[in-house]
Design a protein around this motif. Structure first.
Motif, short mmCIF file in Angstrom:
data_model
loop_
_atom_site.label_atom_id
_atom_site.label_comp_id
_atom_site.label_asym_id
_atom_site.label_seq_id
_atom_site.Cartn_x
_atom_site.Cartn_y
_atom_site.Cartn_z
N ALA A 201 0.82 -1.23 0.03
CA ALA A 201 -0.08 0.09 -0.08
C ALA A 201 0.87 1.28 0.12
CB ALA A 201 -0.83 0.06 1.11
N THR A 202 2.17 1.11 0.50
CA THR A 202 2.97 2.32 0.29
C THR A 202 3.68 2.76 -0.98
OG1 THR A 202 4.93 1.23 1.28
CG2 THR A 202 3.48 1.99 3.06
N LYS A 203 3.45 1.78 -1.82
CA LYS A 203 4.03 2.11 -3.19
C LYS A 203 3.25 3.25 -3.82
CE LYS A 203 6.09 -2.01 -4.78
NZ LYS A 203 5.31 -3.19 -5.76
N ASP A 204 3.72 3.74 -4.73
CA ASP A 204 3.08 4.75 -5.52
C ASP A 204 2.19 4.32 -6.75
OD1 ASP A 204 2.66 7.62 -5.88
OD2 ASP A 204 3.95 7.83 -7.52
N ILE A 205 1.23 3.68 -6.28
CA ILE A 205 0.39 3.43 -7.53
C ILE A 205 -0.95 4.06 -7.42
CG2 ILE A 205 -1.08 1.23 -8.12
CD1 ILE A 205 0.82 -0.29 -6.20
N PRO A 206 -1.48 4.42 -8.98
CA PRO A 206 -2.51 5.48 -8.87
C PRO A 206 -3.76 4.64 -8.39
CG PRO A 206 -1.49 4.84 -11.05
CD PRO A 206 -0.68 4.04 -10.03
N PHE A 207 -4.73 5.58 -7.93
CA PHE A 207 -5.78 5.20 -7.33
C PHE A 207 -6.48 3.95 -8.18
CE2 PHE A 207 -10.29 5.76 -6.73
CZ PHE A 207 -10.68 4.96 -5.49
N LEU A 208 -6.87 4.12 -9.23
CA LEU A 208 -7.54 3.36 -9.83
C LEU A 208 -7.15 1.94 -10.21
CD1 LEU A 208 -9.39 5.69 -12.73
CD2 LEU A 208 -10.34 4.53 -10.91
N ASN A 210 -4.85 0.92 -8.12
CA ASN A 210 -4.77 0.18 -6.77
C ASN A 210 -6.09 -0.38 -6.48
OD1 ASN A 210 -3.12 0.12 -4.50
ND2 ASN A 210 -4.57 0.99 -3.58
N LEU A 211 -7.19 0.22 -6.90
CA LEU A 211 -8.69 -0.35 -6.45
C LEU A 211 -8.82 -1.37 -7.16
CD1 LEU A 211 -11.20 0.18 -5.01
CD2 LEU A 211 -11.96 1.63 -7.06
N MET B 98 -8.92 0.53 1.76
CA MET B 98 -7.76 1.44 1.28
C MET B 98 -7.31 2.29 2.27
SD MET B 98 -8.03 2.41 -2.33
CE MET B 98 -8.33 1.32 -3.61
N THR B 99 -5.76 2.42 2.43
CA THR B 99 -5.31 3.22 3.32
C THR B 99 -5.48 4.64 3.22
OG1 THR B 99 -3.31 3.58 2.00
CG2 THR B 99 -3.15 1.77 3.51
N GLU B 101 -3.65 7.14 2.46
CA GLU B 101 -3.22 7.88 1.47
C GLU B 101 -3.87 7.47 0.22
OE1 GLU B 101 1.30 7.91 1.11
OE2 GLU B 101 0.94 6.80 -0.74
N LYS B 102 -4.34 6.01 0.31
CA LYS B 102 -5.00 5.75 -1.16
C LYS B 102 -6.60 6.47 -1.31
CE LYS B 102 -1.94 3.08 -2.42
NZ LYS B 102 -1.31 3.63 -3.60
N ARG B 105 -6.08 9.91 -2.22
CA ARG B 105 -5.57 10.06 -3.77
C ARG B 105 -6.96 9.61 -4.61
NH1 ARG B 105 -0.01 7.00 -5.84
NH2 ARG B 105 -0.97 8.21 -7.74
N ASP B 109 -5.99 11.81 -7.60
CA ASP B 109 -5.75 11.27 -9.07
C ASP B 109 -6.75 11.87 -10.12
OD1 ASP B 109 -3.73 10.10 -7.62
OD2 ASP B 109 -4.40 7.93 -8.56
#
Ligand SMILES: Nc1ncnc2c1ncn2[C@@H]1O[C@H](COP(=O)(O)OP(=O)(O)O)[C@@H](O)[C@H]1O
Ligand SMILES: [Mg+2]
Lengths: 379, 230
Positions: A201-208, A210-211, B98-99, B101-102, B105, B109
């Motif tokens: 989760a700490t990685k820099d992935i765009p929201f969509l 990641n979802l 989701m955390t 941060e997410k 975002r 985003d």
């Protein structure tokens, strides 16, 4: 007040799958039992070879399709139990808070076994109705004397009573395990995440993106079902087309019916659960101004790779299985055509699959479109 | 400027009609802080949803600048919300899987805002960025939803009972964060509440009574979150 008949009735998918399994197993095993009684009357060499081939085919078919379908229904059952507990966490938590023990609540889950019972009874009955034609079909060359379909109580118990009981017990045990947690976790419907996930989760992935990922990760069973659905579609369709050449047409029709039924049931089950489980997320995204297509991609798109993967595995599986079957089962029988991978048939199946799959996905996209934005506010 | 004219909205069918908004007209200036005050069931949330483009009214118009959002197609309306609107609800509605941060975002985003961490810091949650909503207190969750809404840099922020589920101390703190960010960014802010005291923080107060605006006034002096009564 916990789980009732109404909830059990919702498990039609399990009933249908159990029904299919029992249908196939009843046909072949009942035939094997009946044919065994006239083994001594077979005198010709050809007849004997045919007899052995049929017994073996029966065993393999019952084992493969029966086992495959049984495993599916077990996974589905566990999925339904978990889903019920997850979605009714509050009610169950209150019961627990009032002092009901986990086992006392879990006991009610026995009704889930009823769905299996209903399916098995149906499958068994249908098999008996179909049996006369099936017996004739198995003896088209008149290598054996005529035999009548007989009723075998033990088989009836093994295919109806035993599975129903086993599923009831399984549902209770699994529910008991799931309910073995602090009351507060049930009440809060708490998400328990492992540290491994947090790291990702700490990685820099765009929201969509990641979802899409976390939707799949959160419901792994559903990813399995979508893959399995494609697997059935690919394996059973191609296998039945090859069977048409290798053995009887009726068996091919039976196989393709079961395969497609299984494929569609599991696909609808998983996609519906995904949409249902993410209604609030979708509504919230819509409120923020995300487009329908974005919601769709994020919620359902993550499952697409699993489907296509299932399709590939299914193709490989059916090829391997048929290759082995042809070599082992029909080893002593002459005039069996050699089995080769049929590229043309595979291509046709791929096209059919992509069309069907994308059409179903389109249907679900429309369903997402119809979700009211305010559904987030309806608690 | 948001100009709301003769908005009417009912629920239910012909036989059993419940008129929730009975002809509401209102003007909201850019950058204003408006509080809509009224008893429970007076139609505040419905009005907020209509103004913000979540629900169409039966009659009337809601005009932002020159465009009437009640005439927009669903697609255009989505785009409108994306470009203009932020939301904060009483129940937070964070995405549970989701955390922090997410979740932030989700807002950032949408407009390609890469500085979502700044937003998390602005609501004082820098050290909680990797936590899930279930691991946070109510006040912290609401601060996440503030950061999420503001990360998309809305021109207008709508809040429906934002501190309705919080205790006094936490409630004051959340309000303080919101007002601080409002001063800094200058968006239009419309807050629904049934709490009389919170109205003392606003510039404009709109009182509602059974689906109608009963009074509109401007506060001469404004209090901050720690000065109002509770
Ligand atoms: N989706 C809906 N369907 C039917 N009636 C509704 C719906 N939403 C709100 N109402 C009714 O509208 C009235 C006003 O609701 P609401 O705007 O939520 O009031 P408030 O926010 O001021 O408490 C209430 O009587 C409520 O029952
Ligand atoms: Mg309200």
């Amino acid at each position: 007040m916990v789980v009732g008949m109404k909830d059990a009735a919702k498990l039609v998918s399990i009933s249908m799958i159990a029904g299919c399994a029992v249908f196939v197993c009843t046909l072949f095993l009942n035939y094997n039992m009946d044919i065994a009684s006239m083994k001594d009357e077979v005198t010709t060499e050809v007849g004997m070879a045919m007899y052995q081939a049929q017994v073996l085919t029966g065993k393999v078919t019952a084992l493969v399709s029966g086992g495959c379908l049984a495993v599916t229904s077990v996974i589905m059952l566990l999925f339904y139990v978990k889903n019920y507990i997850d979605t009714h966490g509050r009610e169950l938590g209150i019961l627990k808070a009032l002092g009901y023990s986990g086992l006392k609540i879990a006991k009610h889950f026995w009704v889930f076994g009823l769905s299996v019972f209903a399916g098995c009874v149906l499958g068994y009955t249908l098999a008996f109705l179909y049996m006369p034609s099936f017996y004739k079909l198995q003896n088209t060359d008149h290598l054996f004397p005529e035999i009548e379909a007989r009723f075998h109580p033990l088989l009836a118990f093994l295919l109806i009573g035993a599975p129903a009981m086993a599923f009831s017990v399984l549902a209770i045990i699994y529910a008991c395990l799931r309910l073995k947690c602090p009351v507060l976790d049930l009440l809060k419907e708490k998400y328990v995440y492992k540290i491994k996930v947090s790291k990702r989760a700490t990685k820099d992935i765009p929201f969509l993106k990641n979802l899409a990922g976390s939707t799949v990760r959160e419901r792994k069973t559903l990813a399995f079902f979508t893959a399995f659905s494609a697997f059935c579609f690919s394996a059973m369709t191609q296998m039945s087309m090859s069977m048409k050449d290798l053995s009887s047409e009726t068996m091919a029709v039976m196989m393709i019916t079961i395969g497609l039924l299984l494929a569609f049931i599991t696909l609808f089950l998983s996609l519906s659960s995904v949409v249902k489980g993410n209604t609030k997320t979708i509504a919230m995204m819509r409120i923020f101004g995300y487009k329908y297509s974005d919601c769709f991609k994020a919620v359902l798109g993550g499952y697409r790779p699993f489907s296509y993967m299932g399709f590939v595995i299914g193709t490989v599986y059916q090829y391997t299985l048929l290759k082995i079957a042809v070599e082992v089962v029909f080893a002593d029988v002459d005039n069996i055509p050699e089995y080769h991978f049929d590229l043309k048939m595979c291509a046709v199946t791929v096209v059919l699959f992509v069309l069907t799959y994308e059409m179903v996905m389109y249907g679900y996209a429309q369903r997402i479109k119809r979700l009211p934005i305010k559904s987030v506010m309806l608690e | 400027m948001i100009i709301i004219s003769d908005v009417v909205k009912s629920y239910g069918n012909a036989g059993n009609k419940n008129q929730v908004l009975r002809g509401i007209s209102l003007r909201i200036a850019d950058g204003d802080f408006v509080v809509i005050l009224g008893a429970s069931g007076s139609g505040k949330s419905t009005l907020l949803n209509v103004i913000s483009g979540l629900e169409p009214p039966d009659k009337g118009s809601v005009v932002y600048g020159t465009s009437d959002i009640t005439k927009l197609s669903d697609e255009k309306l989505t785009q409108f919300r994306k470009d203009n609107i932020g939301f904060i609800f009483q129940q937070y509605y964070l995405l549970p899987n989701m955390t922090v941060e997410k979740n932030v975002r989700m807002g950032a985003d949408l407009i390609g805002n890469r500085e979502y961490r700044k937003m998390i810091n602005a609501v004082g949650l820098a050290d909680k960025a990797g936590k899930y909503p279930s691991e946070l207190s109510g006040g912290e969750q609401q601060r996440v939803s503030v950061a999420r809404a503001l990360a998309k840099k809305p021109k207008a922020l709508f809040l429906d009972e934002p501190i309705g589920a919080l205790d006094e101390q936490t409630g004051r703190q959340v309000l303080d964060y919101i007002c601080g960010l409002h001063k800094e960014a200058g968006f239009t802010m419309v807050m629904v509440t049934h709490n009389q005291n919170i109205a003392e923080m606003a510039n404009t107060v709109v009182k509602m009574n059974s689906g109608k605006v009963s009074e509109v006034y401007t506060n001469k002096t404004r209090k901050n979150a720690y000065e109002i009564g509770w």
